[in-house]
Design an enzyme around this catalytic site. Structure first.
Site, mmCIF file in Angstrom:
data_model
loop_
_atom_site.group_PDB
_atom_site.id
_atom_site.type_symbol
_atom_site.label_atom_id
_atom_site.label_comp_id
_atom_site.label_asym_id
_atom_site.label_seq_id
_atom_site.Cartn_x
_atom_site.Cartn_y
_atom_site.Cartn_z
ATOM 1 N N SER A 318 -1.200 12.555 3.251
ATOM 2 C CA SER A 318 -0.686 12.216 1.923
ATOM 3 C C SER A 318 0.806 11.916 1.916
ATOM 4 C CB SER A 318 -1.008 13.362 0.974
ATOM 5 O OG SER A 318 -2.379 13.644 1.067
ATOM 6 N N ARG A 333 7.929 6.994 5.583
ATOM 7 C CA ARG A 333 8.944 8.041 5.351
ATOM 8 C C ARG A 333 8.213 9.326 4.993
ATOM 9 N NH1 ARG A 333 8.919 4.711 0.967
ATOM 10 N NH2 ARG A 333 7.971 5.672 -0.865
ATOM 11 N N ASP A 371 -4.444 10.726 0.024
ATOM 12 C CA ASP A 371 -5.239 11.608 -0.849
ATOM 13 C C ASP A 371 -5.689 10.918 -2.136
ATOM 14 O OD1 ASP A 371 -2.617 11.581 -1.767
ATOM 15 O OD2 ASP A 371 -2.448 13.745 -2.049
HETATM 16 C C1 GLC Z 1 3.588 11.888 -2.202
HETATM 17 C C2 GLC Z 1 3.124 11.038 -1.045
HETATM 18 C C3 GLC Z 1 1.854 10.290 -1.384
HETATM 19 C C4 GLC Z 1 0.806 11.260 -1.896
HETATM 20 C C5 GLC Z 1 1.355 12.054 -3.049
HETATM 21 C C6 GLC Z 1 0.362 13.063 -3.594
HETATM 22 O O1 GLC Z 1 3.972 11.066 -3.219
HETATM 23 O O2 GLC Z 1 4.138 10.133 -0.688
HETATM 24 O O3 GLC Z 1 1.374 9.594 -0.274
HETATM 25 O O4 GLC Z 1 -0.329 10.542 -2.278
HETATM 26 O O5 GLC Z 1 2.525 12.738 -2.654
HETATM 27 O O6 GLC Z 1 0.012 14.004 -2.637
#
Ligand code: GLC
Length: 653
Positions: A318, A333, A371
């Site tokens: 995520s 990042r 996610d």
């Molecule tokens: C952050 C991450 C993203 C993820 C979100 C929720 O924003 O960059 O990829 O989906 O958190 O977990």
């Protein structure tokens, strides 16, 4: 003291302020009907106050029947020296209540709700009050909802005189208001950043193509492994998809140690993850583990696993990844407090596969999934009816959304010549990475607390939307606002009876206050905020907080979370408008997951409220069906591993 009606179309009314040192029970009544203007005060025991009240009800009812709208204000003081103010508006539907020369319609029996501080609204939670007239009773006489929450005015209203801490807290709370016009500008900007992100790389809203070109319909079957590296925990699961929209899920979950999040090299983190997978297989798939891993270890064999011995694994990762195929993608990042520089630019599936191979586990990383994509897939697998889900969104430690976009709008991909893309449905799931919406702050609110938090975060200037919306940050915004008021010589928050804050209080630690604190205090409907005080003890180590302190902190917490929910509404509204699904579909299905939507009371309501205020949505908001996709990331990853498995099997033939 100035009072305002809770209904936005009602006019302000002046309350005469009564002296703060009135006798035990004082009742002051003032009508706001021009020309009717009567005022009387009953001083003495409680019953005399109620005699006064009943007299007023009678007078006001007559006034209402005669066609005068009536605004009545009542003040009580109890034995503890607390003040309660009531204002009720009686009269026929559409009658006018006015005090300031101009007039506006107040809804019938729109008992306004509120008022404590100058120019500040308070209200009861509608559900906490039983309606009608002056005798309204509220389970939670001081359940503050904040200024902008008053559109749904309950019948019956109570106002309490502000203490300096409450007064100051309300001023701070107002800094978190997000008015409709700002929400509208937010949606306009979101739409333009979405379009930009579909056209080129390196934009603030990343709009990452996921190579997932269809969503499930509930008939999928099979046993898959999934792992989920979110912000706070690492989960390993096996999912048995049963093909009838249901599934069985077995999982282990561990908190990610803080030092892993900032490990000197990615190798430590991925080794930790692979070790968890090994422990999971040993515990939950022991027969398989014995027959494969242990046998090989005992015999020292290094033979390749046979295809049928290998588990396909969906990897929910995520964080923002530049995805190049269903199981390939390089980390753009880190977010959510992770910071391991040597991982940036590397393929996350390969990093995990290498660590798995080091332990000789029979696992193939088959799919890489954000996610939000997992949530979208899981919701589509389990959601009722035939509606295909449009959007999967997370409001947890971080926030983000993935939605189904028309393939021909994704102009940054060479769609025509890319043979890995299935064109059949002319669609692809796009991971917006909306946490980075408006990093340059052209429309986002930016209080002093937002600025300080950003400056001290590991990634200043990025994830600016996320820093105002998600669970990782709301507790910290609150901590900063509360801390400032404890140092303010007038507000004296948590200082009225001497300094109540011990030196080891998490109030003094960056990230010391968890967002769950906001959910607990918001849900507190006790009259003296018992649960809030208990939470202050648990989360701040503050014992003996006064009810005023608790109210003040609750007011700020409420405002911060409500702003977060309304900002979230901006993202949802923009996606509904971009895809036009709000106009074409009978029901638009959205899957959500995360601690805020799950545990913060009314988060979804406030989100919906903001959506209704947006041009092009309005009443159509009721077509939107929002459902929790519990375990979305695990089930979703399994579903994508299934798709990947099929593609892989075809490729192997
Ligand atoms: C952050 C991450 C993203 C993820 C979100 C929720 O924003 O960059 O990829 O989906 O958190 O977990």
């Amino acid at each position: 003291m100035t009072a305002k009606f809770s209904e936005s179309d009602c006019q302000p009314v002046s309350l005469s302020s009564a002296s703060e040192d009135d006798a035990t029970w004082t009742h002051l009544v003032q009508s706001s009907v021009p020309g009717l203007g009567f005022l009387f005060e009953v001083t003495g025991k409680p019953w005399t106050a109620w005699v006064g009240v009943l007299g007023l009800v009678f007078a006001a009812t007559i006034a209402g029947l005669l066609g005068f709208g009536g605004g009545m204000h009542h003040k009580y003081e109890n034995e503890n020296g607390n003040y309660n103010y009531y204002a009720d508006f009686l009269g026929r539907s559409g009658t006018t209540a006015s005090t300031s020369g101009s007039s506006n319609n107040c809804p019938s029996s729109a008992a306004a709700t509120e008022i404590i501080a100058p120019d500040t609204f308070y209200s009861h939670s509608p559900s906490a009050c039983t309606s009608s007239s002056l005798t309204s009773t509220c389970a939670n006489p001081l359940n503050i909802l904040s200024a902008s929450s008053l559109s749904s005015s309950p019948a019956g209203m109570i106002m309490a005189a502000p203490s300096p801490s409450l007064d100051a807290a309300l001023r701070v709370a107002r800094e978190f208001d997000l008015p409709s016009d700002q929400a509208q500008r937010g949606v306009d900007e979101f739409l333009s950043q979405m379009a930009e992100g579909l056209a080129k790389n390196g934009t603030t809203l990343s709009q990452i193509p996921t190579y997932v070109t269809s969503v499930p319909n509930g008939t999928e079957k099979g046993l898959y492994l999934a792992v989920d590296l979110g912000g706070t925990n690492f989960r390993v699961c096996s999912i048995n998809l049963k093909g009838d929209s249901t599934f069985d899920l077995t999982q282990n979950k561990v908190a990610i140690p803080r030092d892993m999040m900032v490990a000197p090299s990615y190798k430590q983190l991925f080794k930790f993850l692979a070790t968890q997978i090994e422990a999971f297989l040993e515990e939950h798939h022991n027969e398989h583990f014995e027959a494969t891993v242990r046998r090989r270890r005992l015999t020292g064999t290094t033979d390749q696993y046979r295809r049928e011995e290998i588990f396909d694994l969906g990897f929910t990762f995520s964080f923002p990844v530049h995805q190049t195929s269903i199981n390939r993608g390089t980390l753009i990042r880190w977010t959510k407090g992770f910071d391991i520089p040597d991982a940036v630019g590397k393929d996350v599936c390969l990093m995990l596969q290498d660590a798995i191979n080091e332990l000789h586990l029979p696992v193939r990383v088959a799919a890489l999934v954000n996610d939000t994509v997992g949530t979208l897939m899981a919701r589509s697998y389990t959601s009722p009816g035939k509606t295909e889900t449009l959007l999967g969104a997370i409001f947890g430690t971080g926030t983000n959304g993935a939605y189904v976009e028309k393939l021909d709008k994704v102009t940054k991909l060479d769609v025509k010549n890319d043979r890995t893309i299935d064109h059949t449905k002319n669609q692809m799931v796009i991971n917006t990475e909306w946490g980075s919406f408006d990093n340059h702050l052209s429309v986002l609110p930016n209080t002093i607390y937002d600025q300080q938090l950003d400056a001290e975060s590991v990634n200043p200037g990025i994830q600016m939307f996320e820093k105002r919306v998600s669970g990782m940050f709301l507790g910290e915004i609150l901590r900063r606002a509360v801390l400032a008021l404890t140092k303010d010589s007038e507000a004296k928050l948590l200082q009225t009876e001497g300094n109540l804050i011990p030196s080891d209080s998490p109030l003094y630690e960056i990230w010391g206050i968890d967002t769950s604190f906001l959910s607990i205090i918001e849900a507190d409907t006790t009259s003296d905020l018992t649960a809030t005080k208990a939470a202050l003890f648990e989360h701040f180590k503050v014992s003996n907080a006064t009810t005023d302190d608790a109210q003040a902190i609750k007011a700020i917490g409420h405002a911060i979370a409500k702003r977060a929910a309304r900002l979230s509404g901006i993202a949802l509204a923009a996606i509904l408008l971009d895809t036009k699904r709000i106009d074409t579909d009978e029901t638009v299905d959205i899957g959500v997951d995360g601690s805020l939507v799950e545990f913060y009371p009314k988060f979804v309501d406030y989100m919906r409220e903001a959506m209704r205020e947006i041009k092009g949505i309005g009443e159509k908001e009721s077509k939107v069906r929002i459902g929790i996709a519990k375990d979305g990331s695990g089930v979703g990853a399994a579903l994508i591993a299934l798709v990947a498995h099929k593609e892989y099997a075809i490729g192997q033939r």
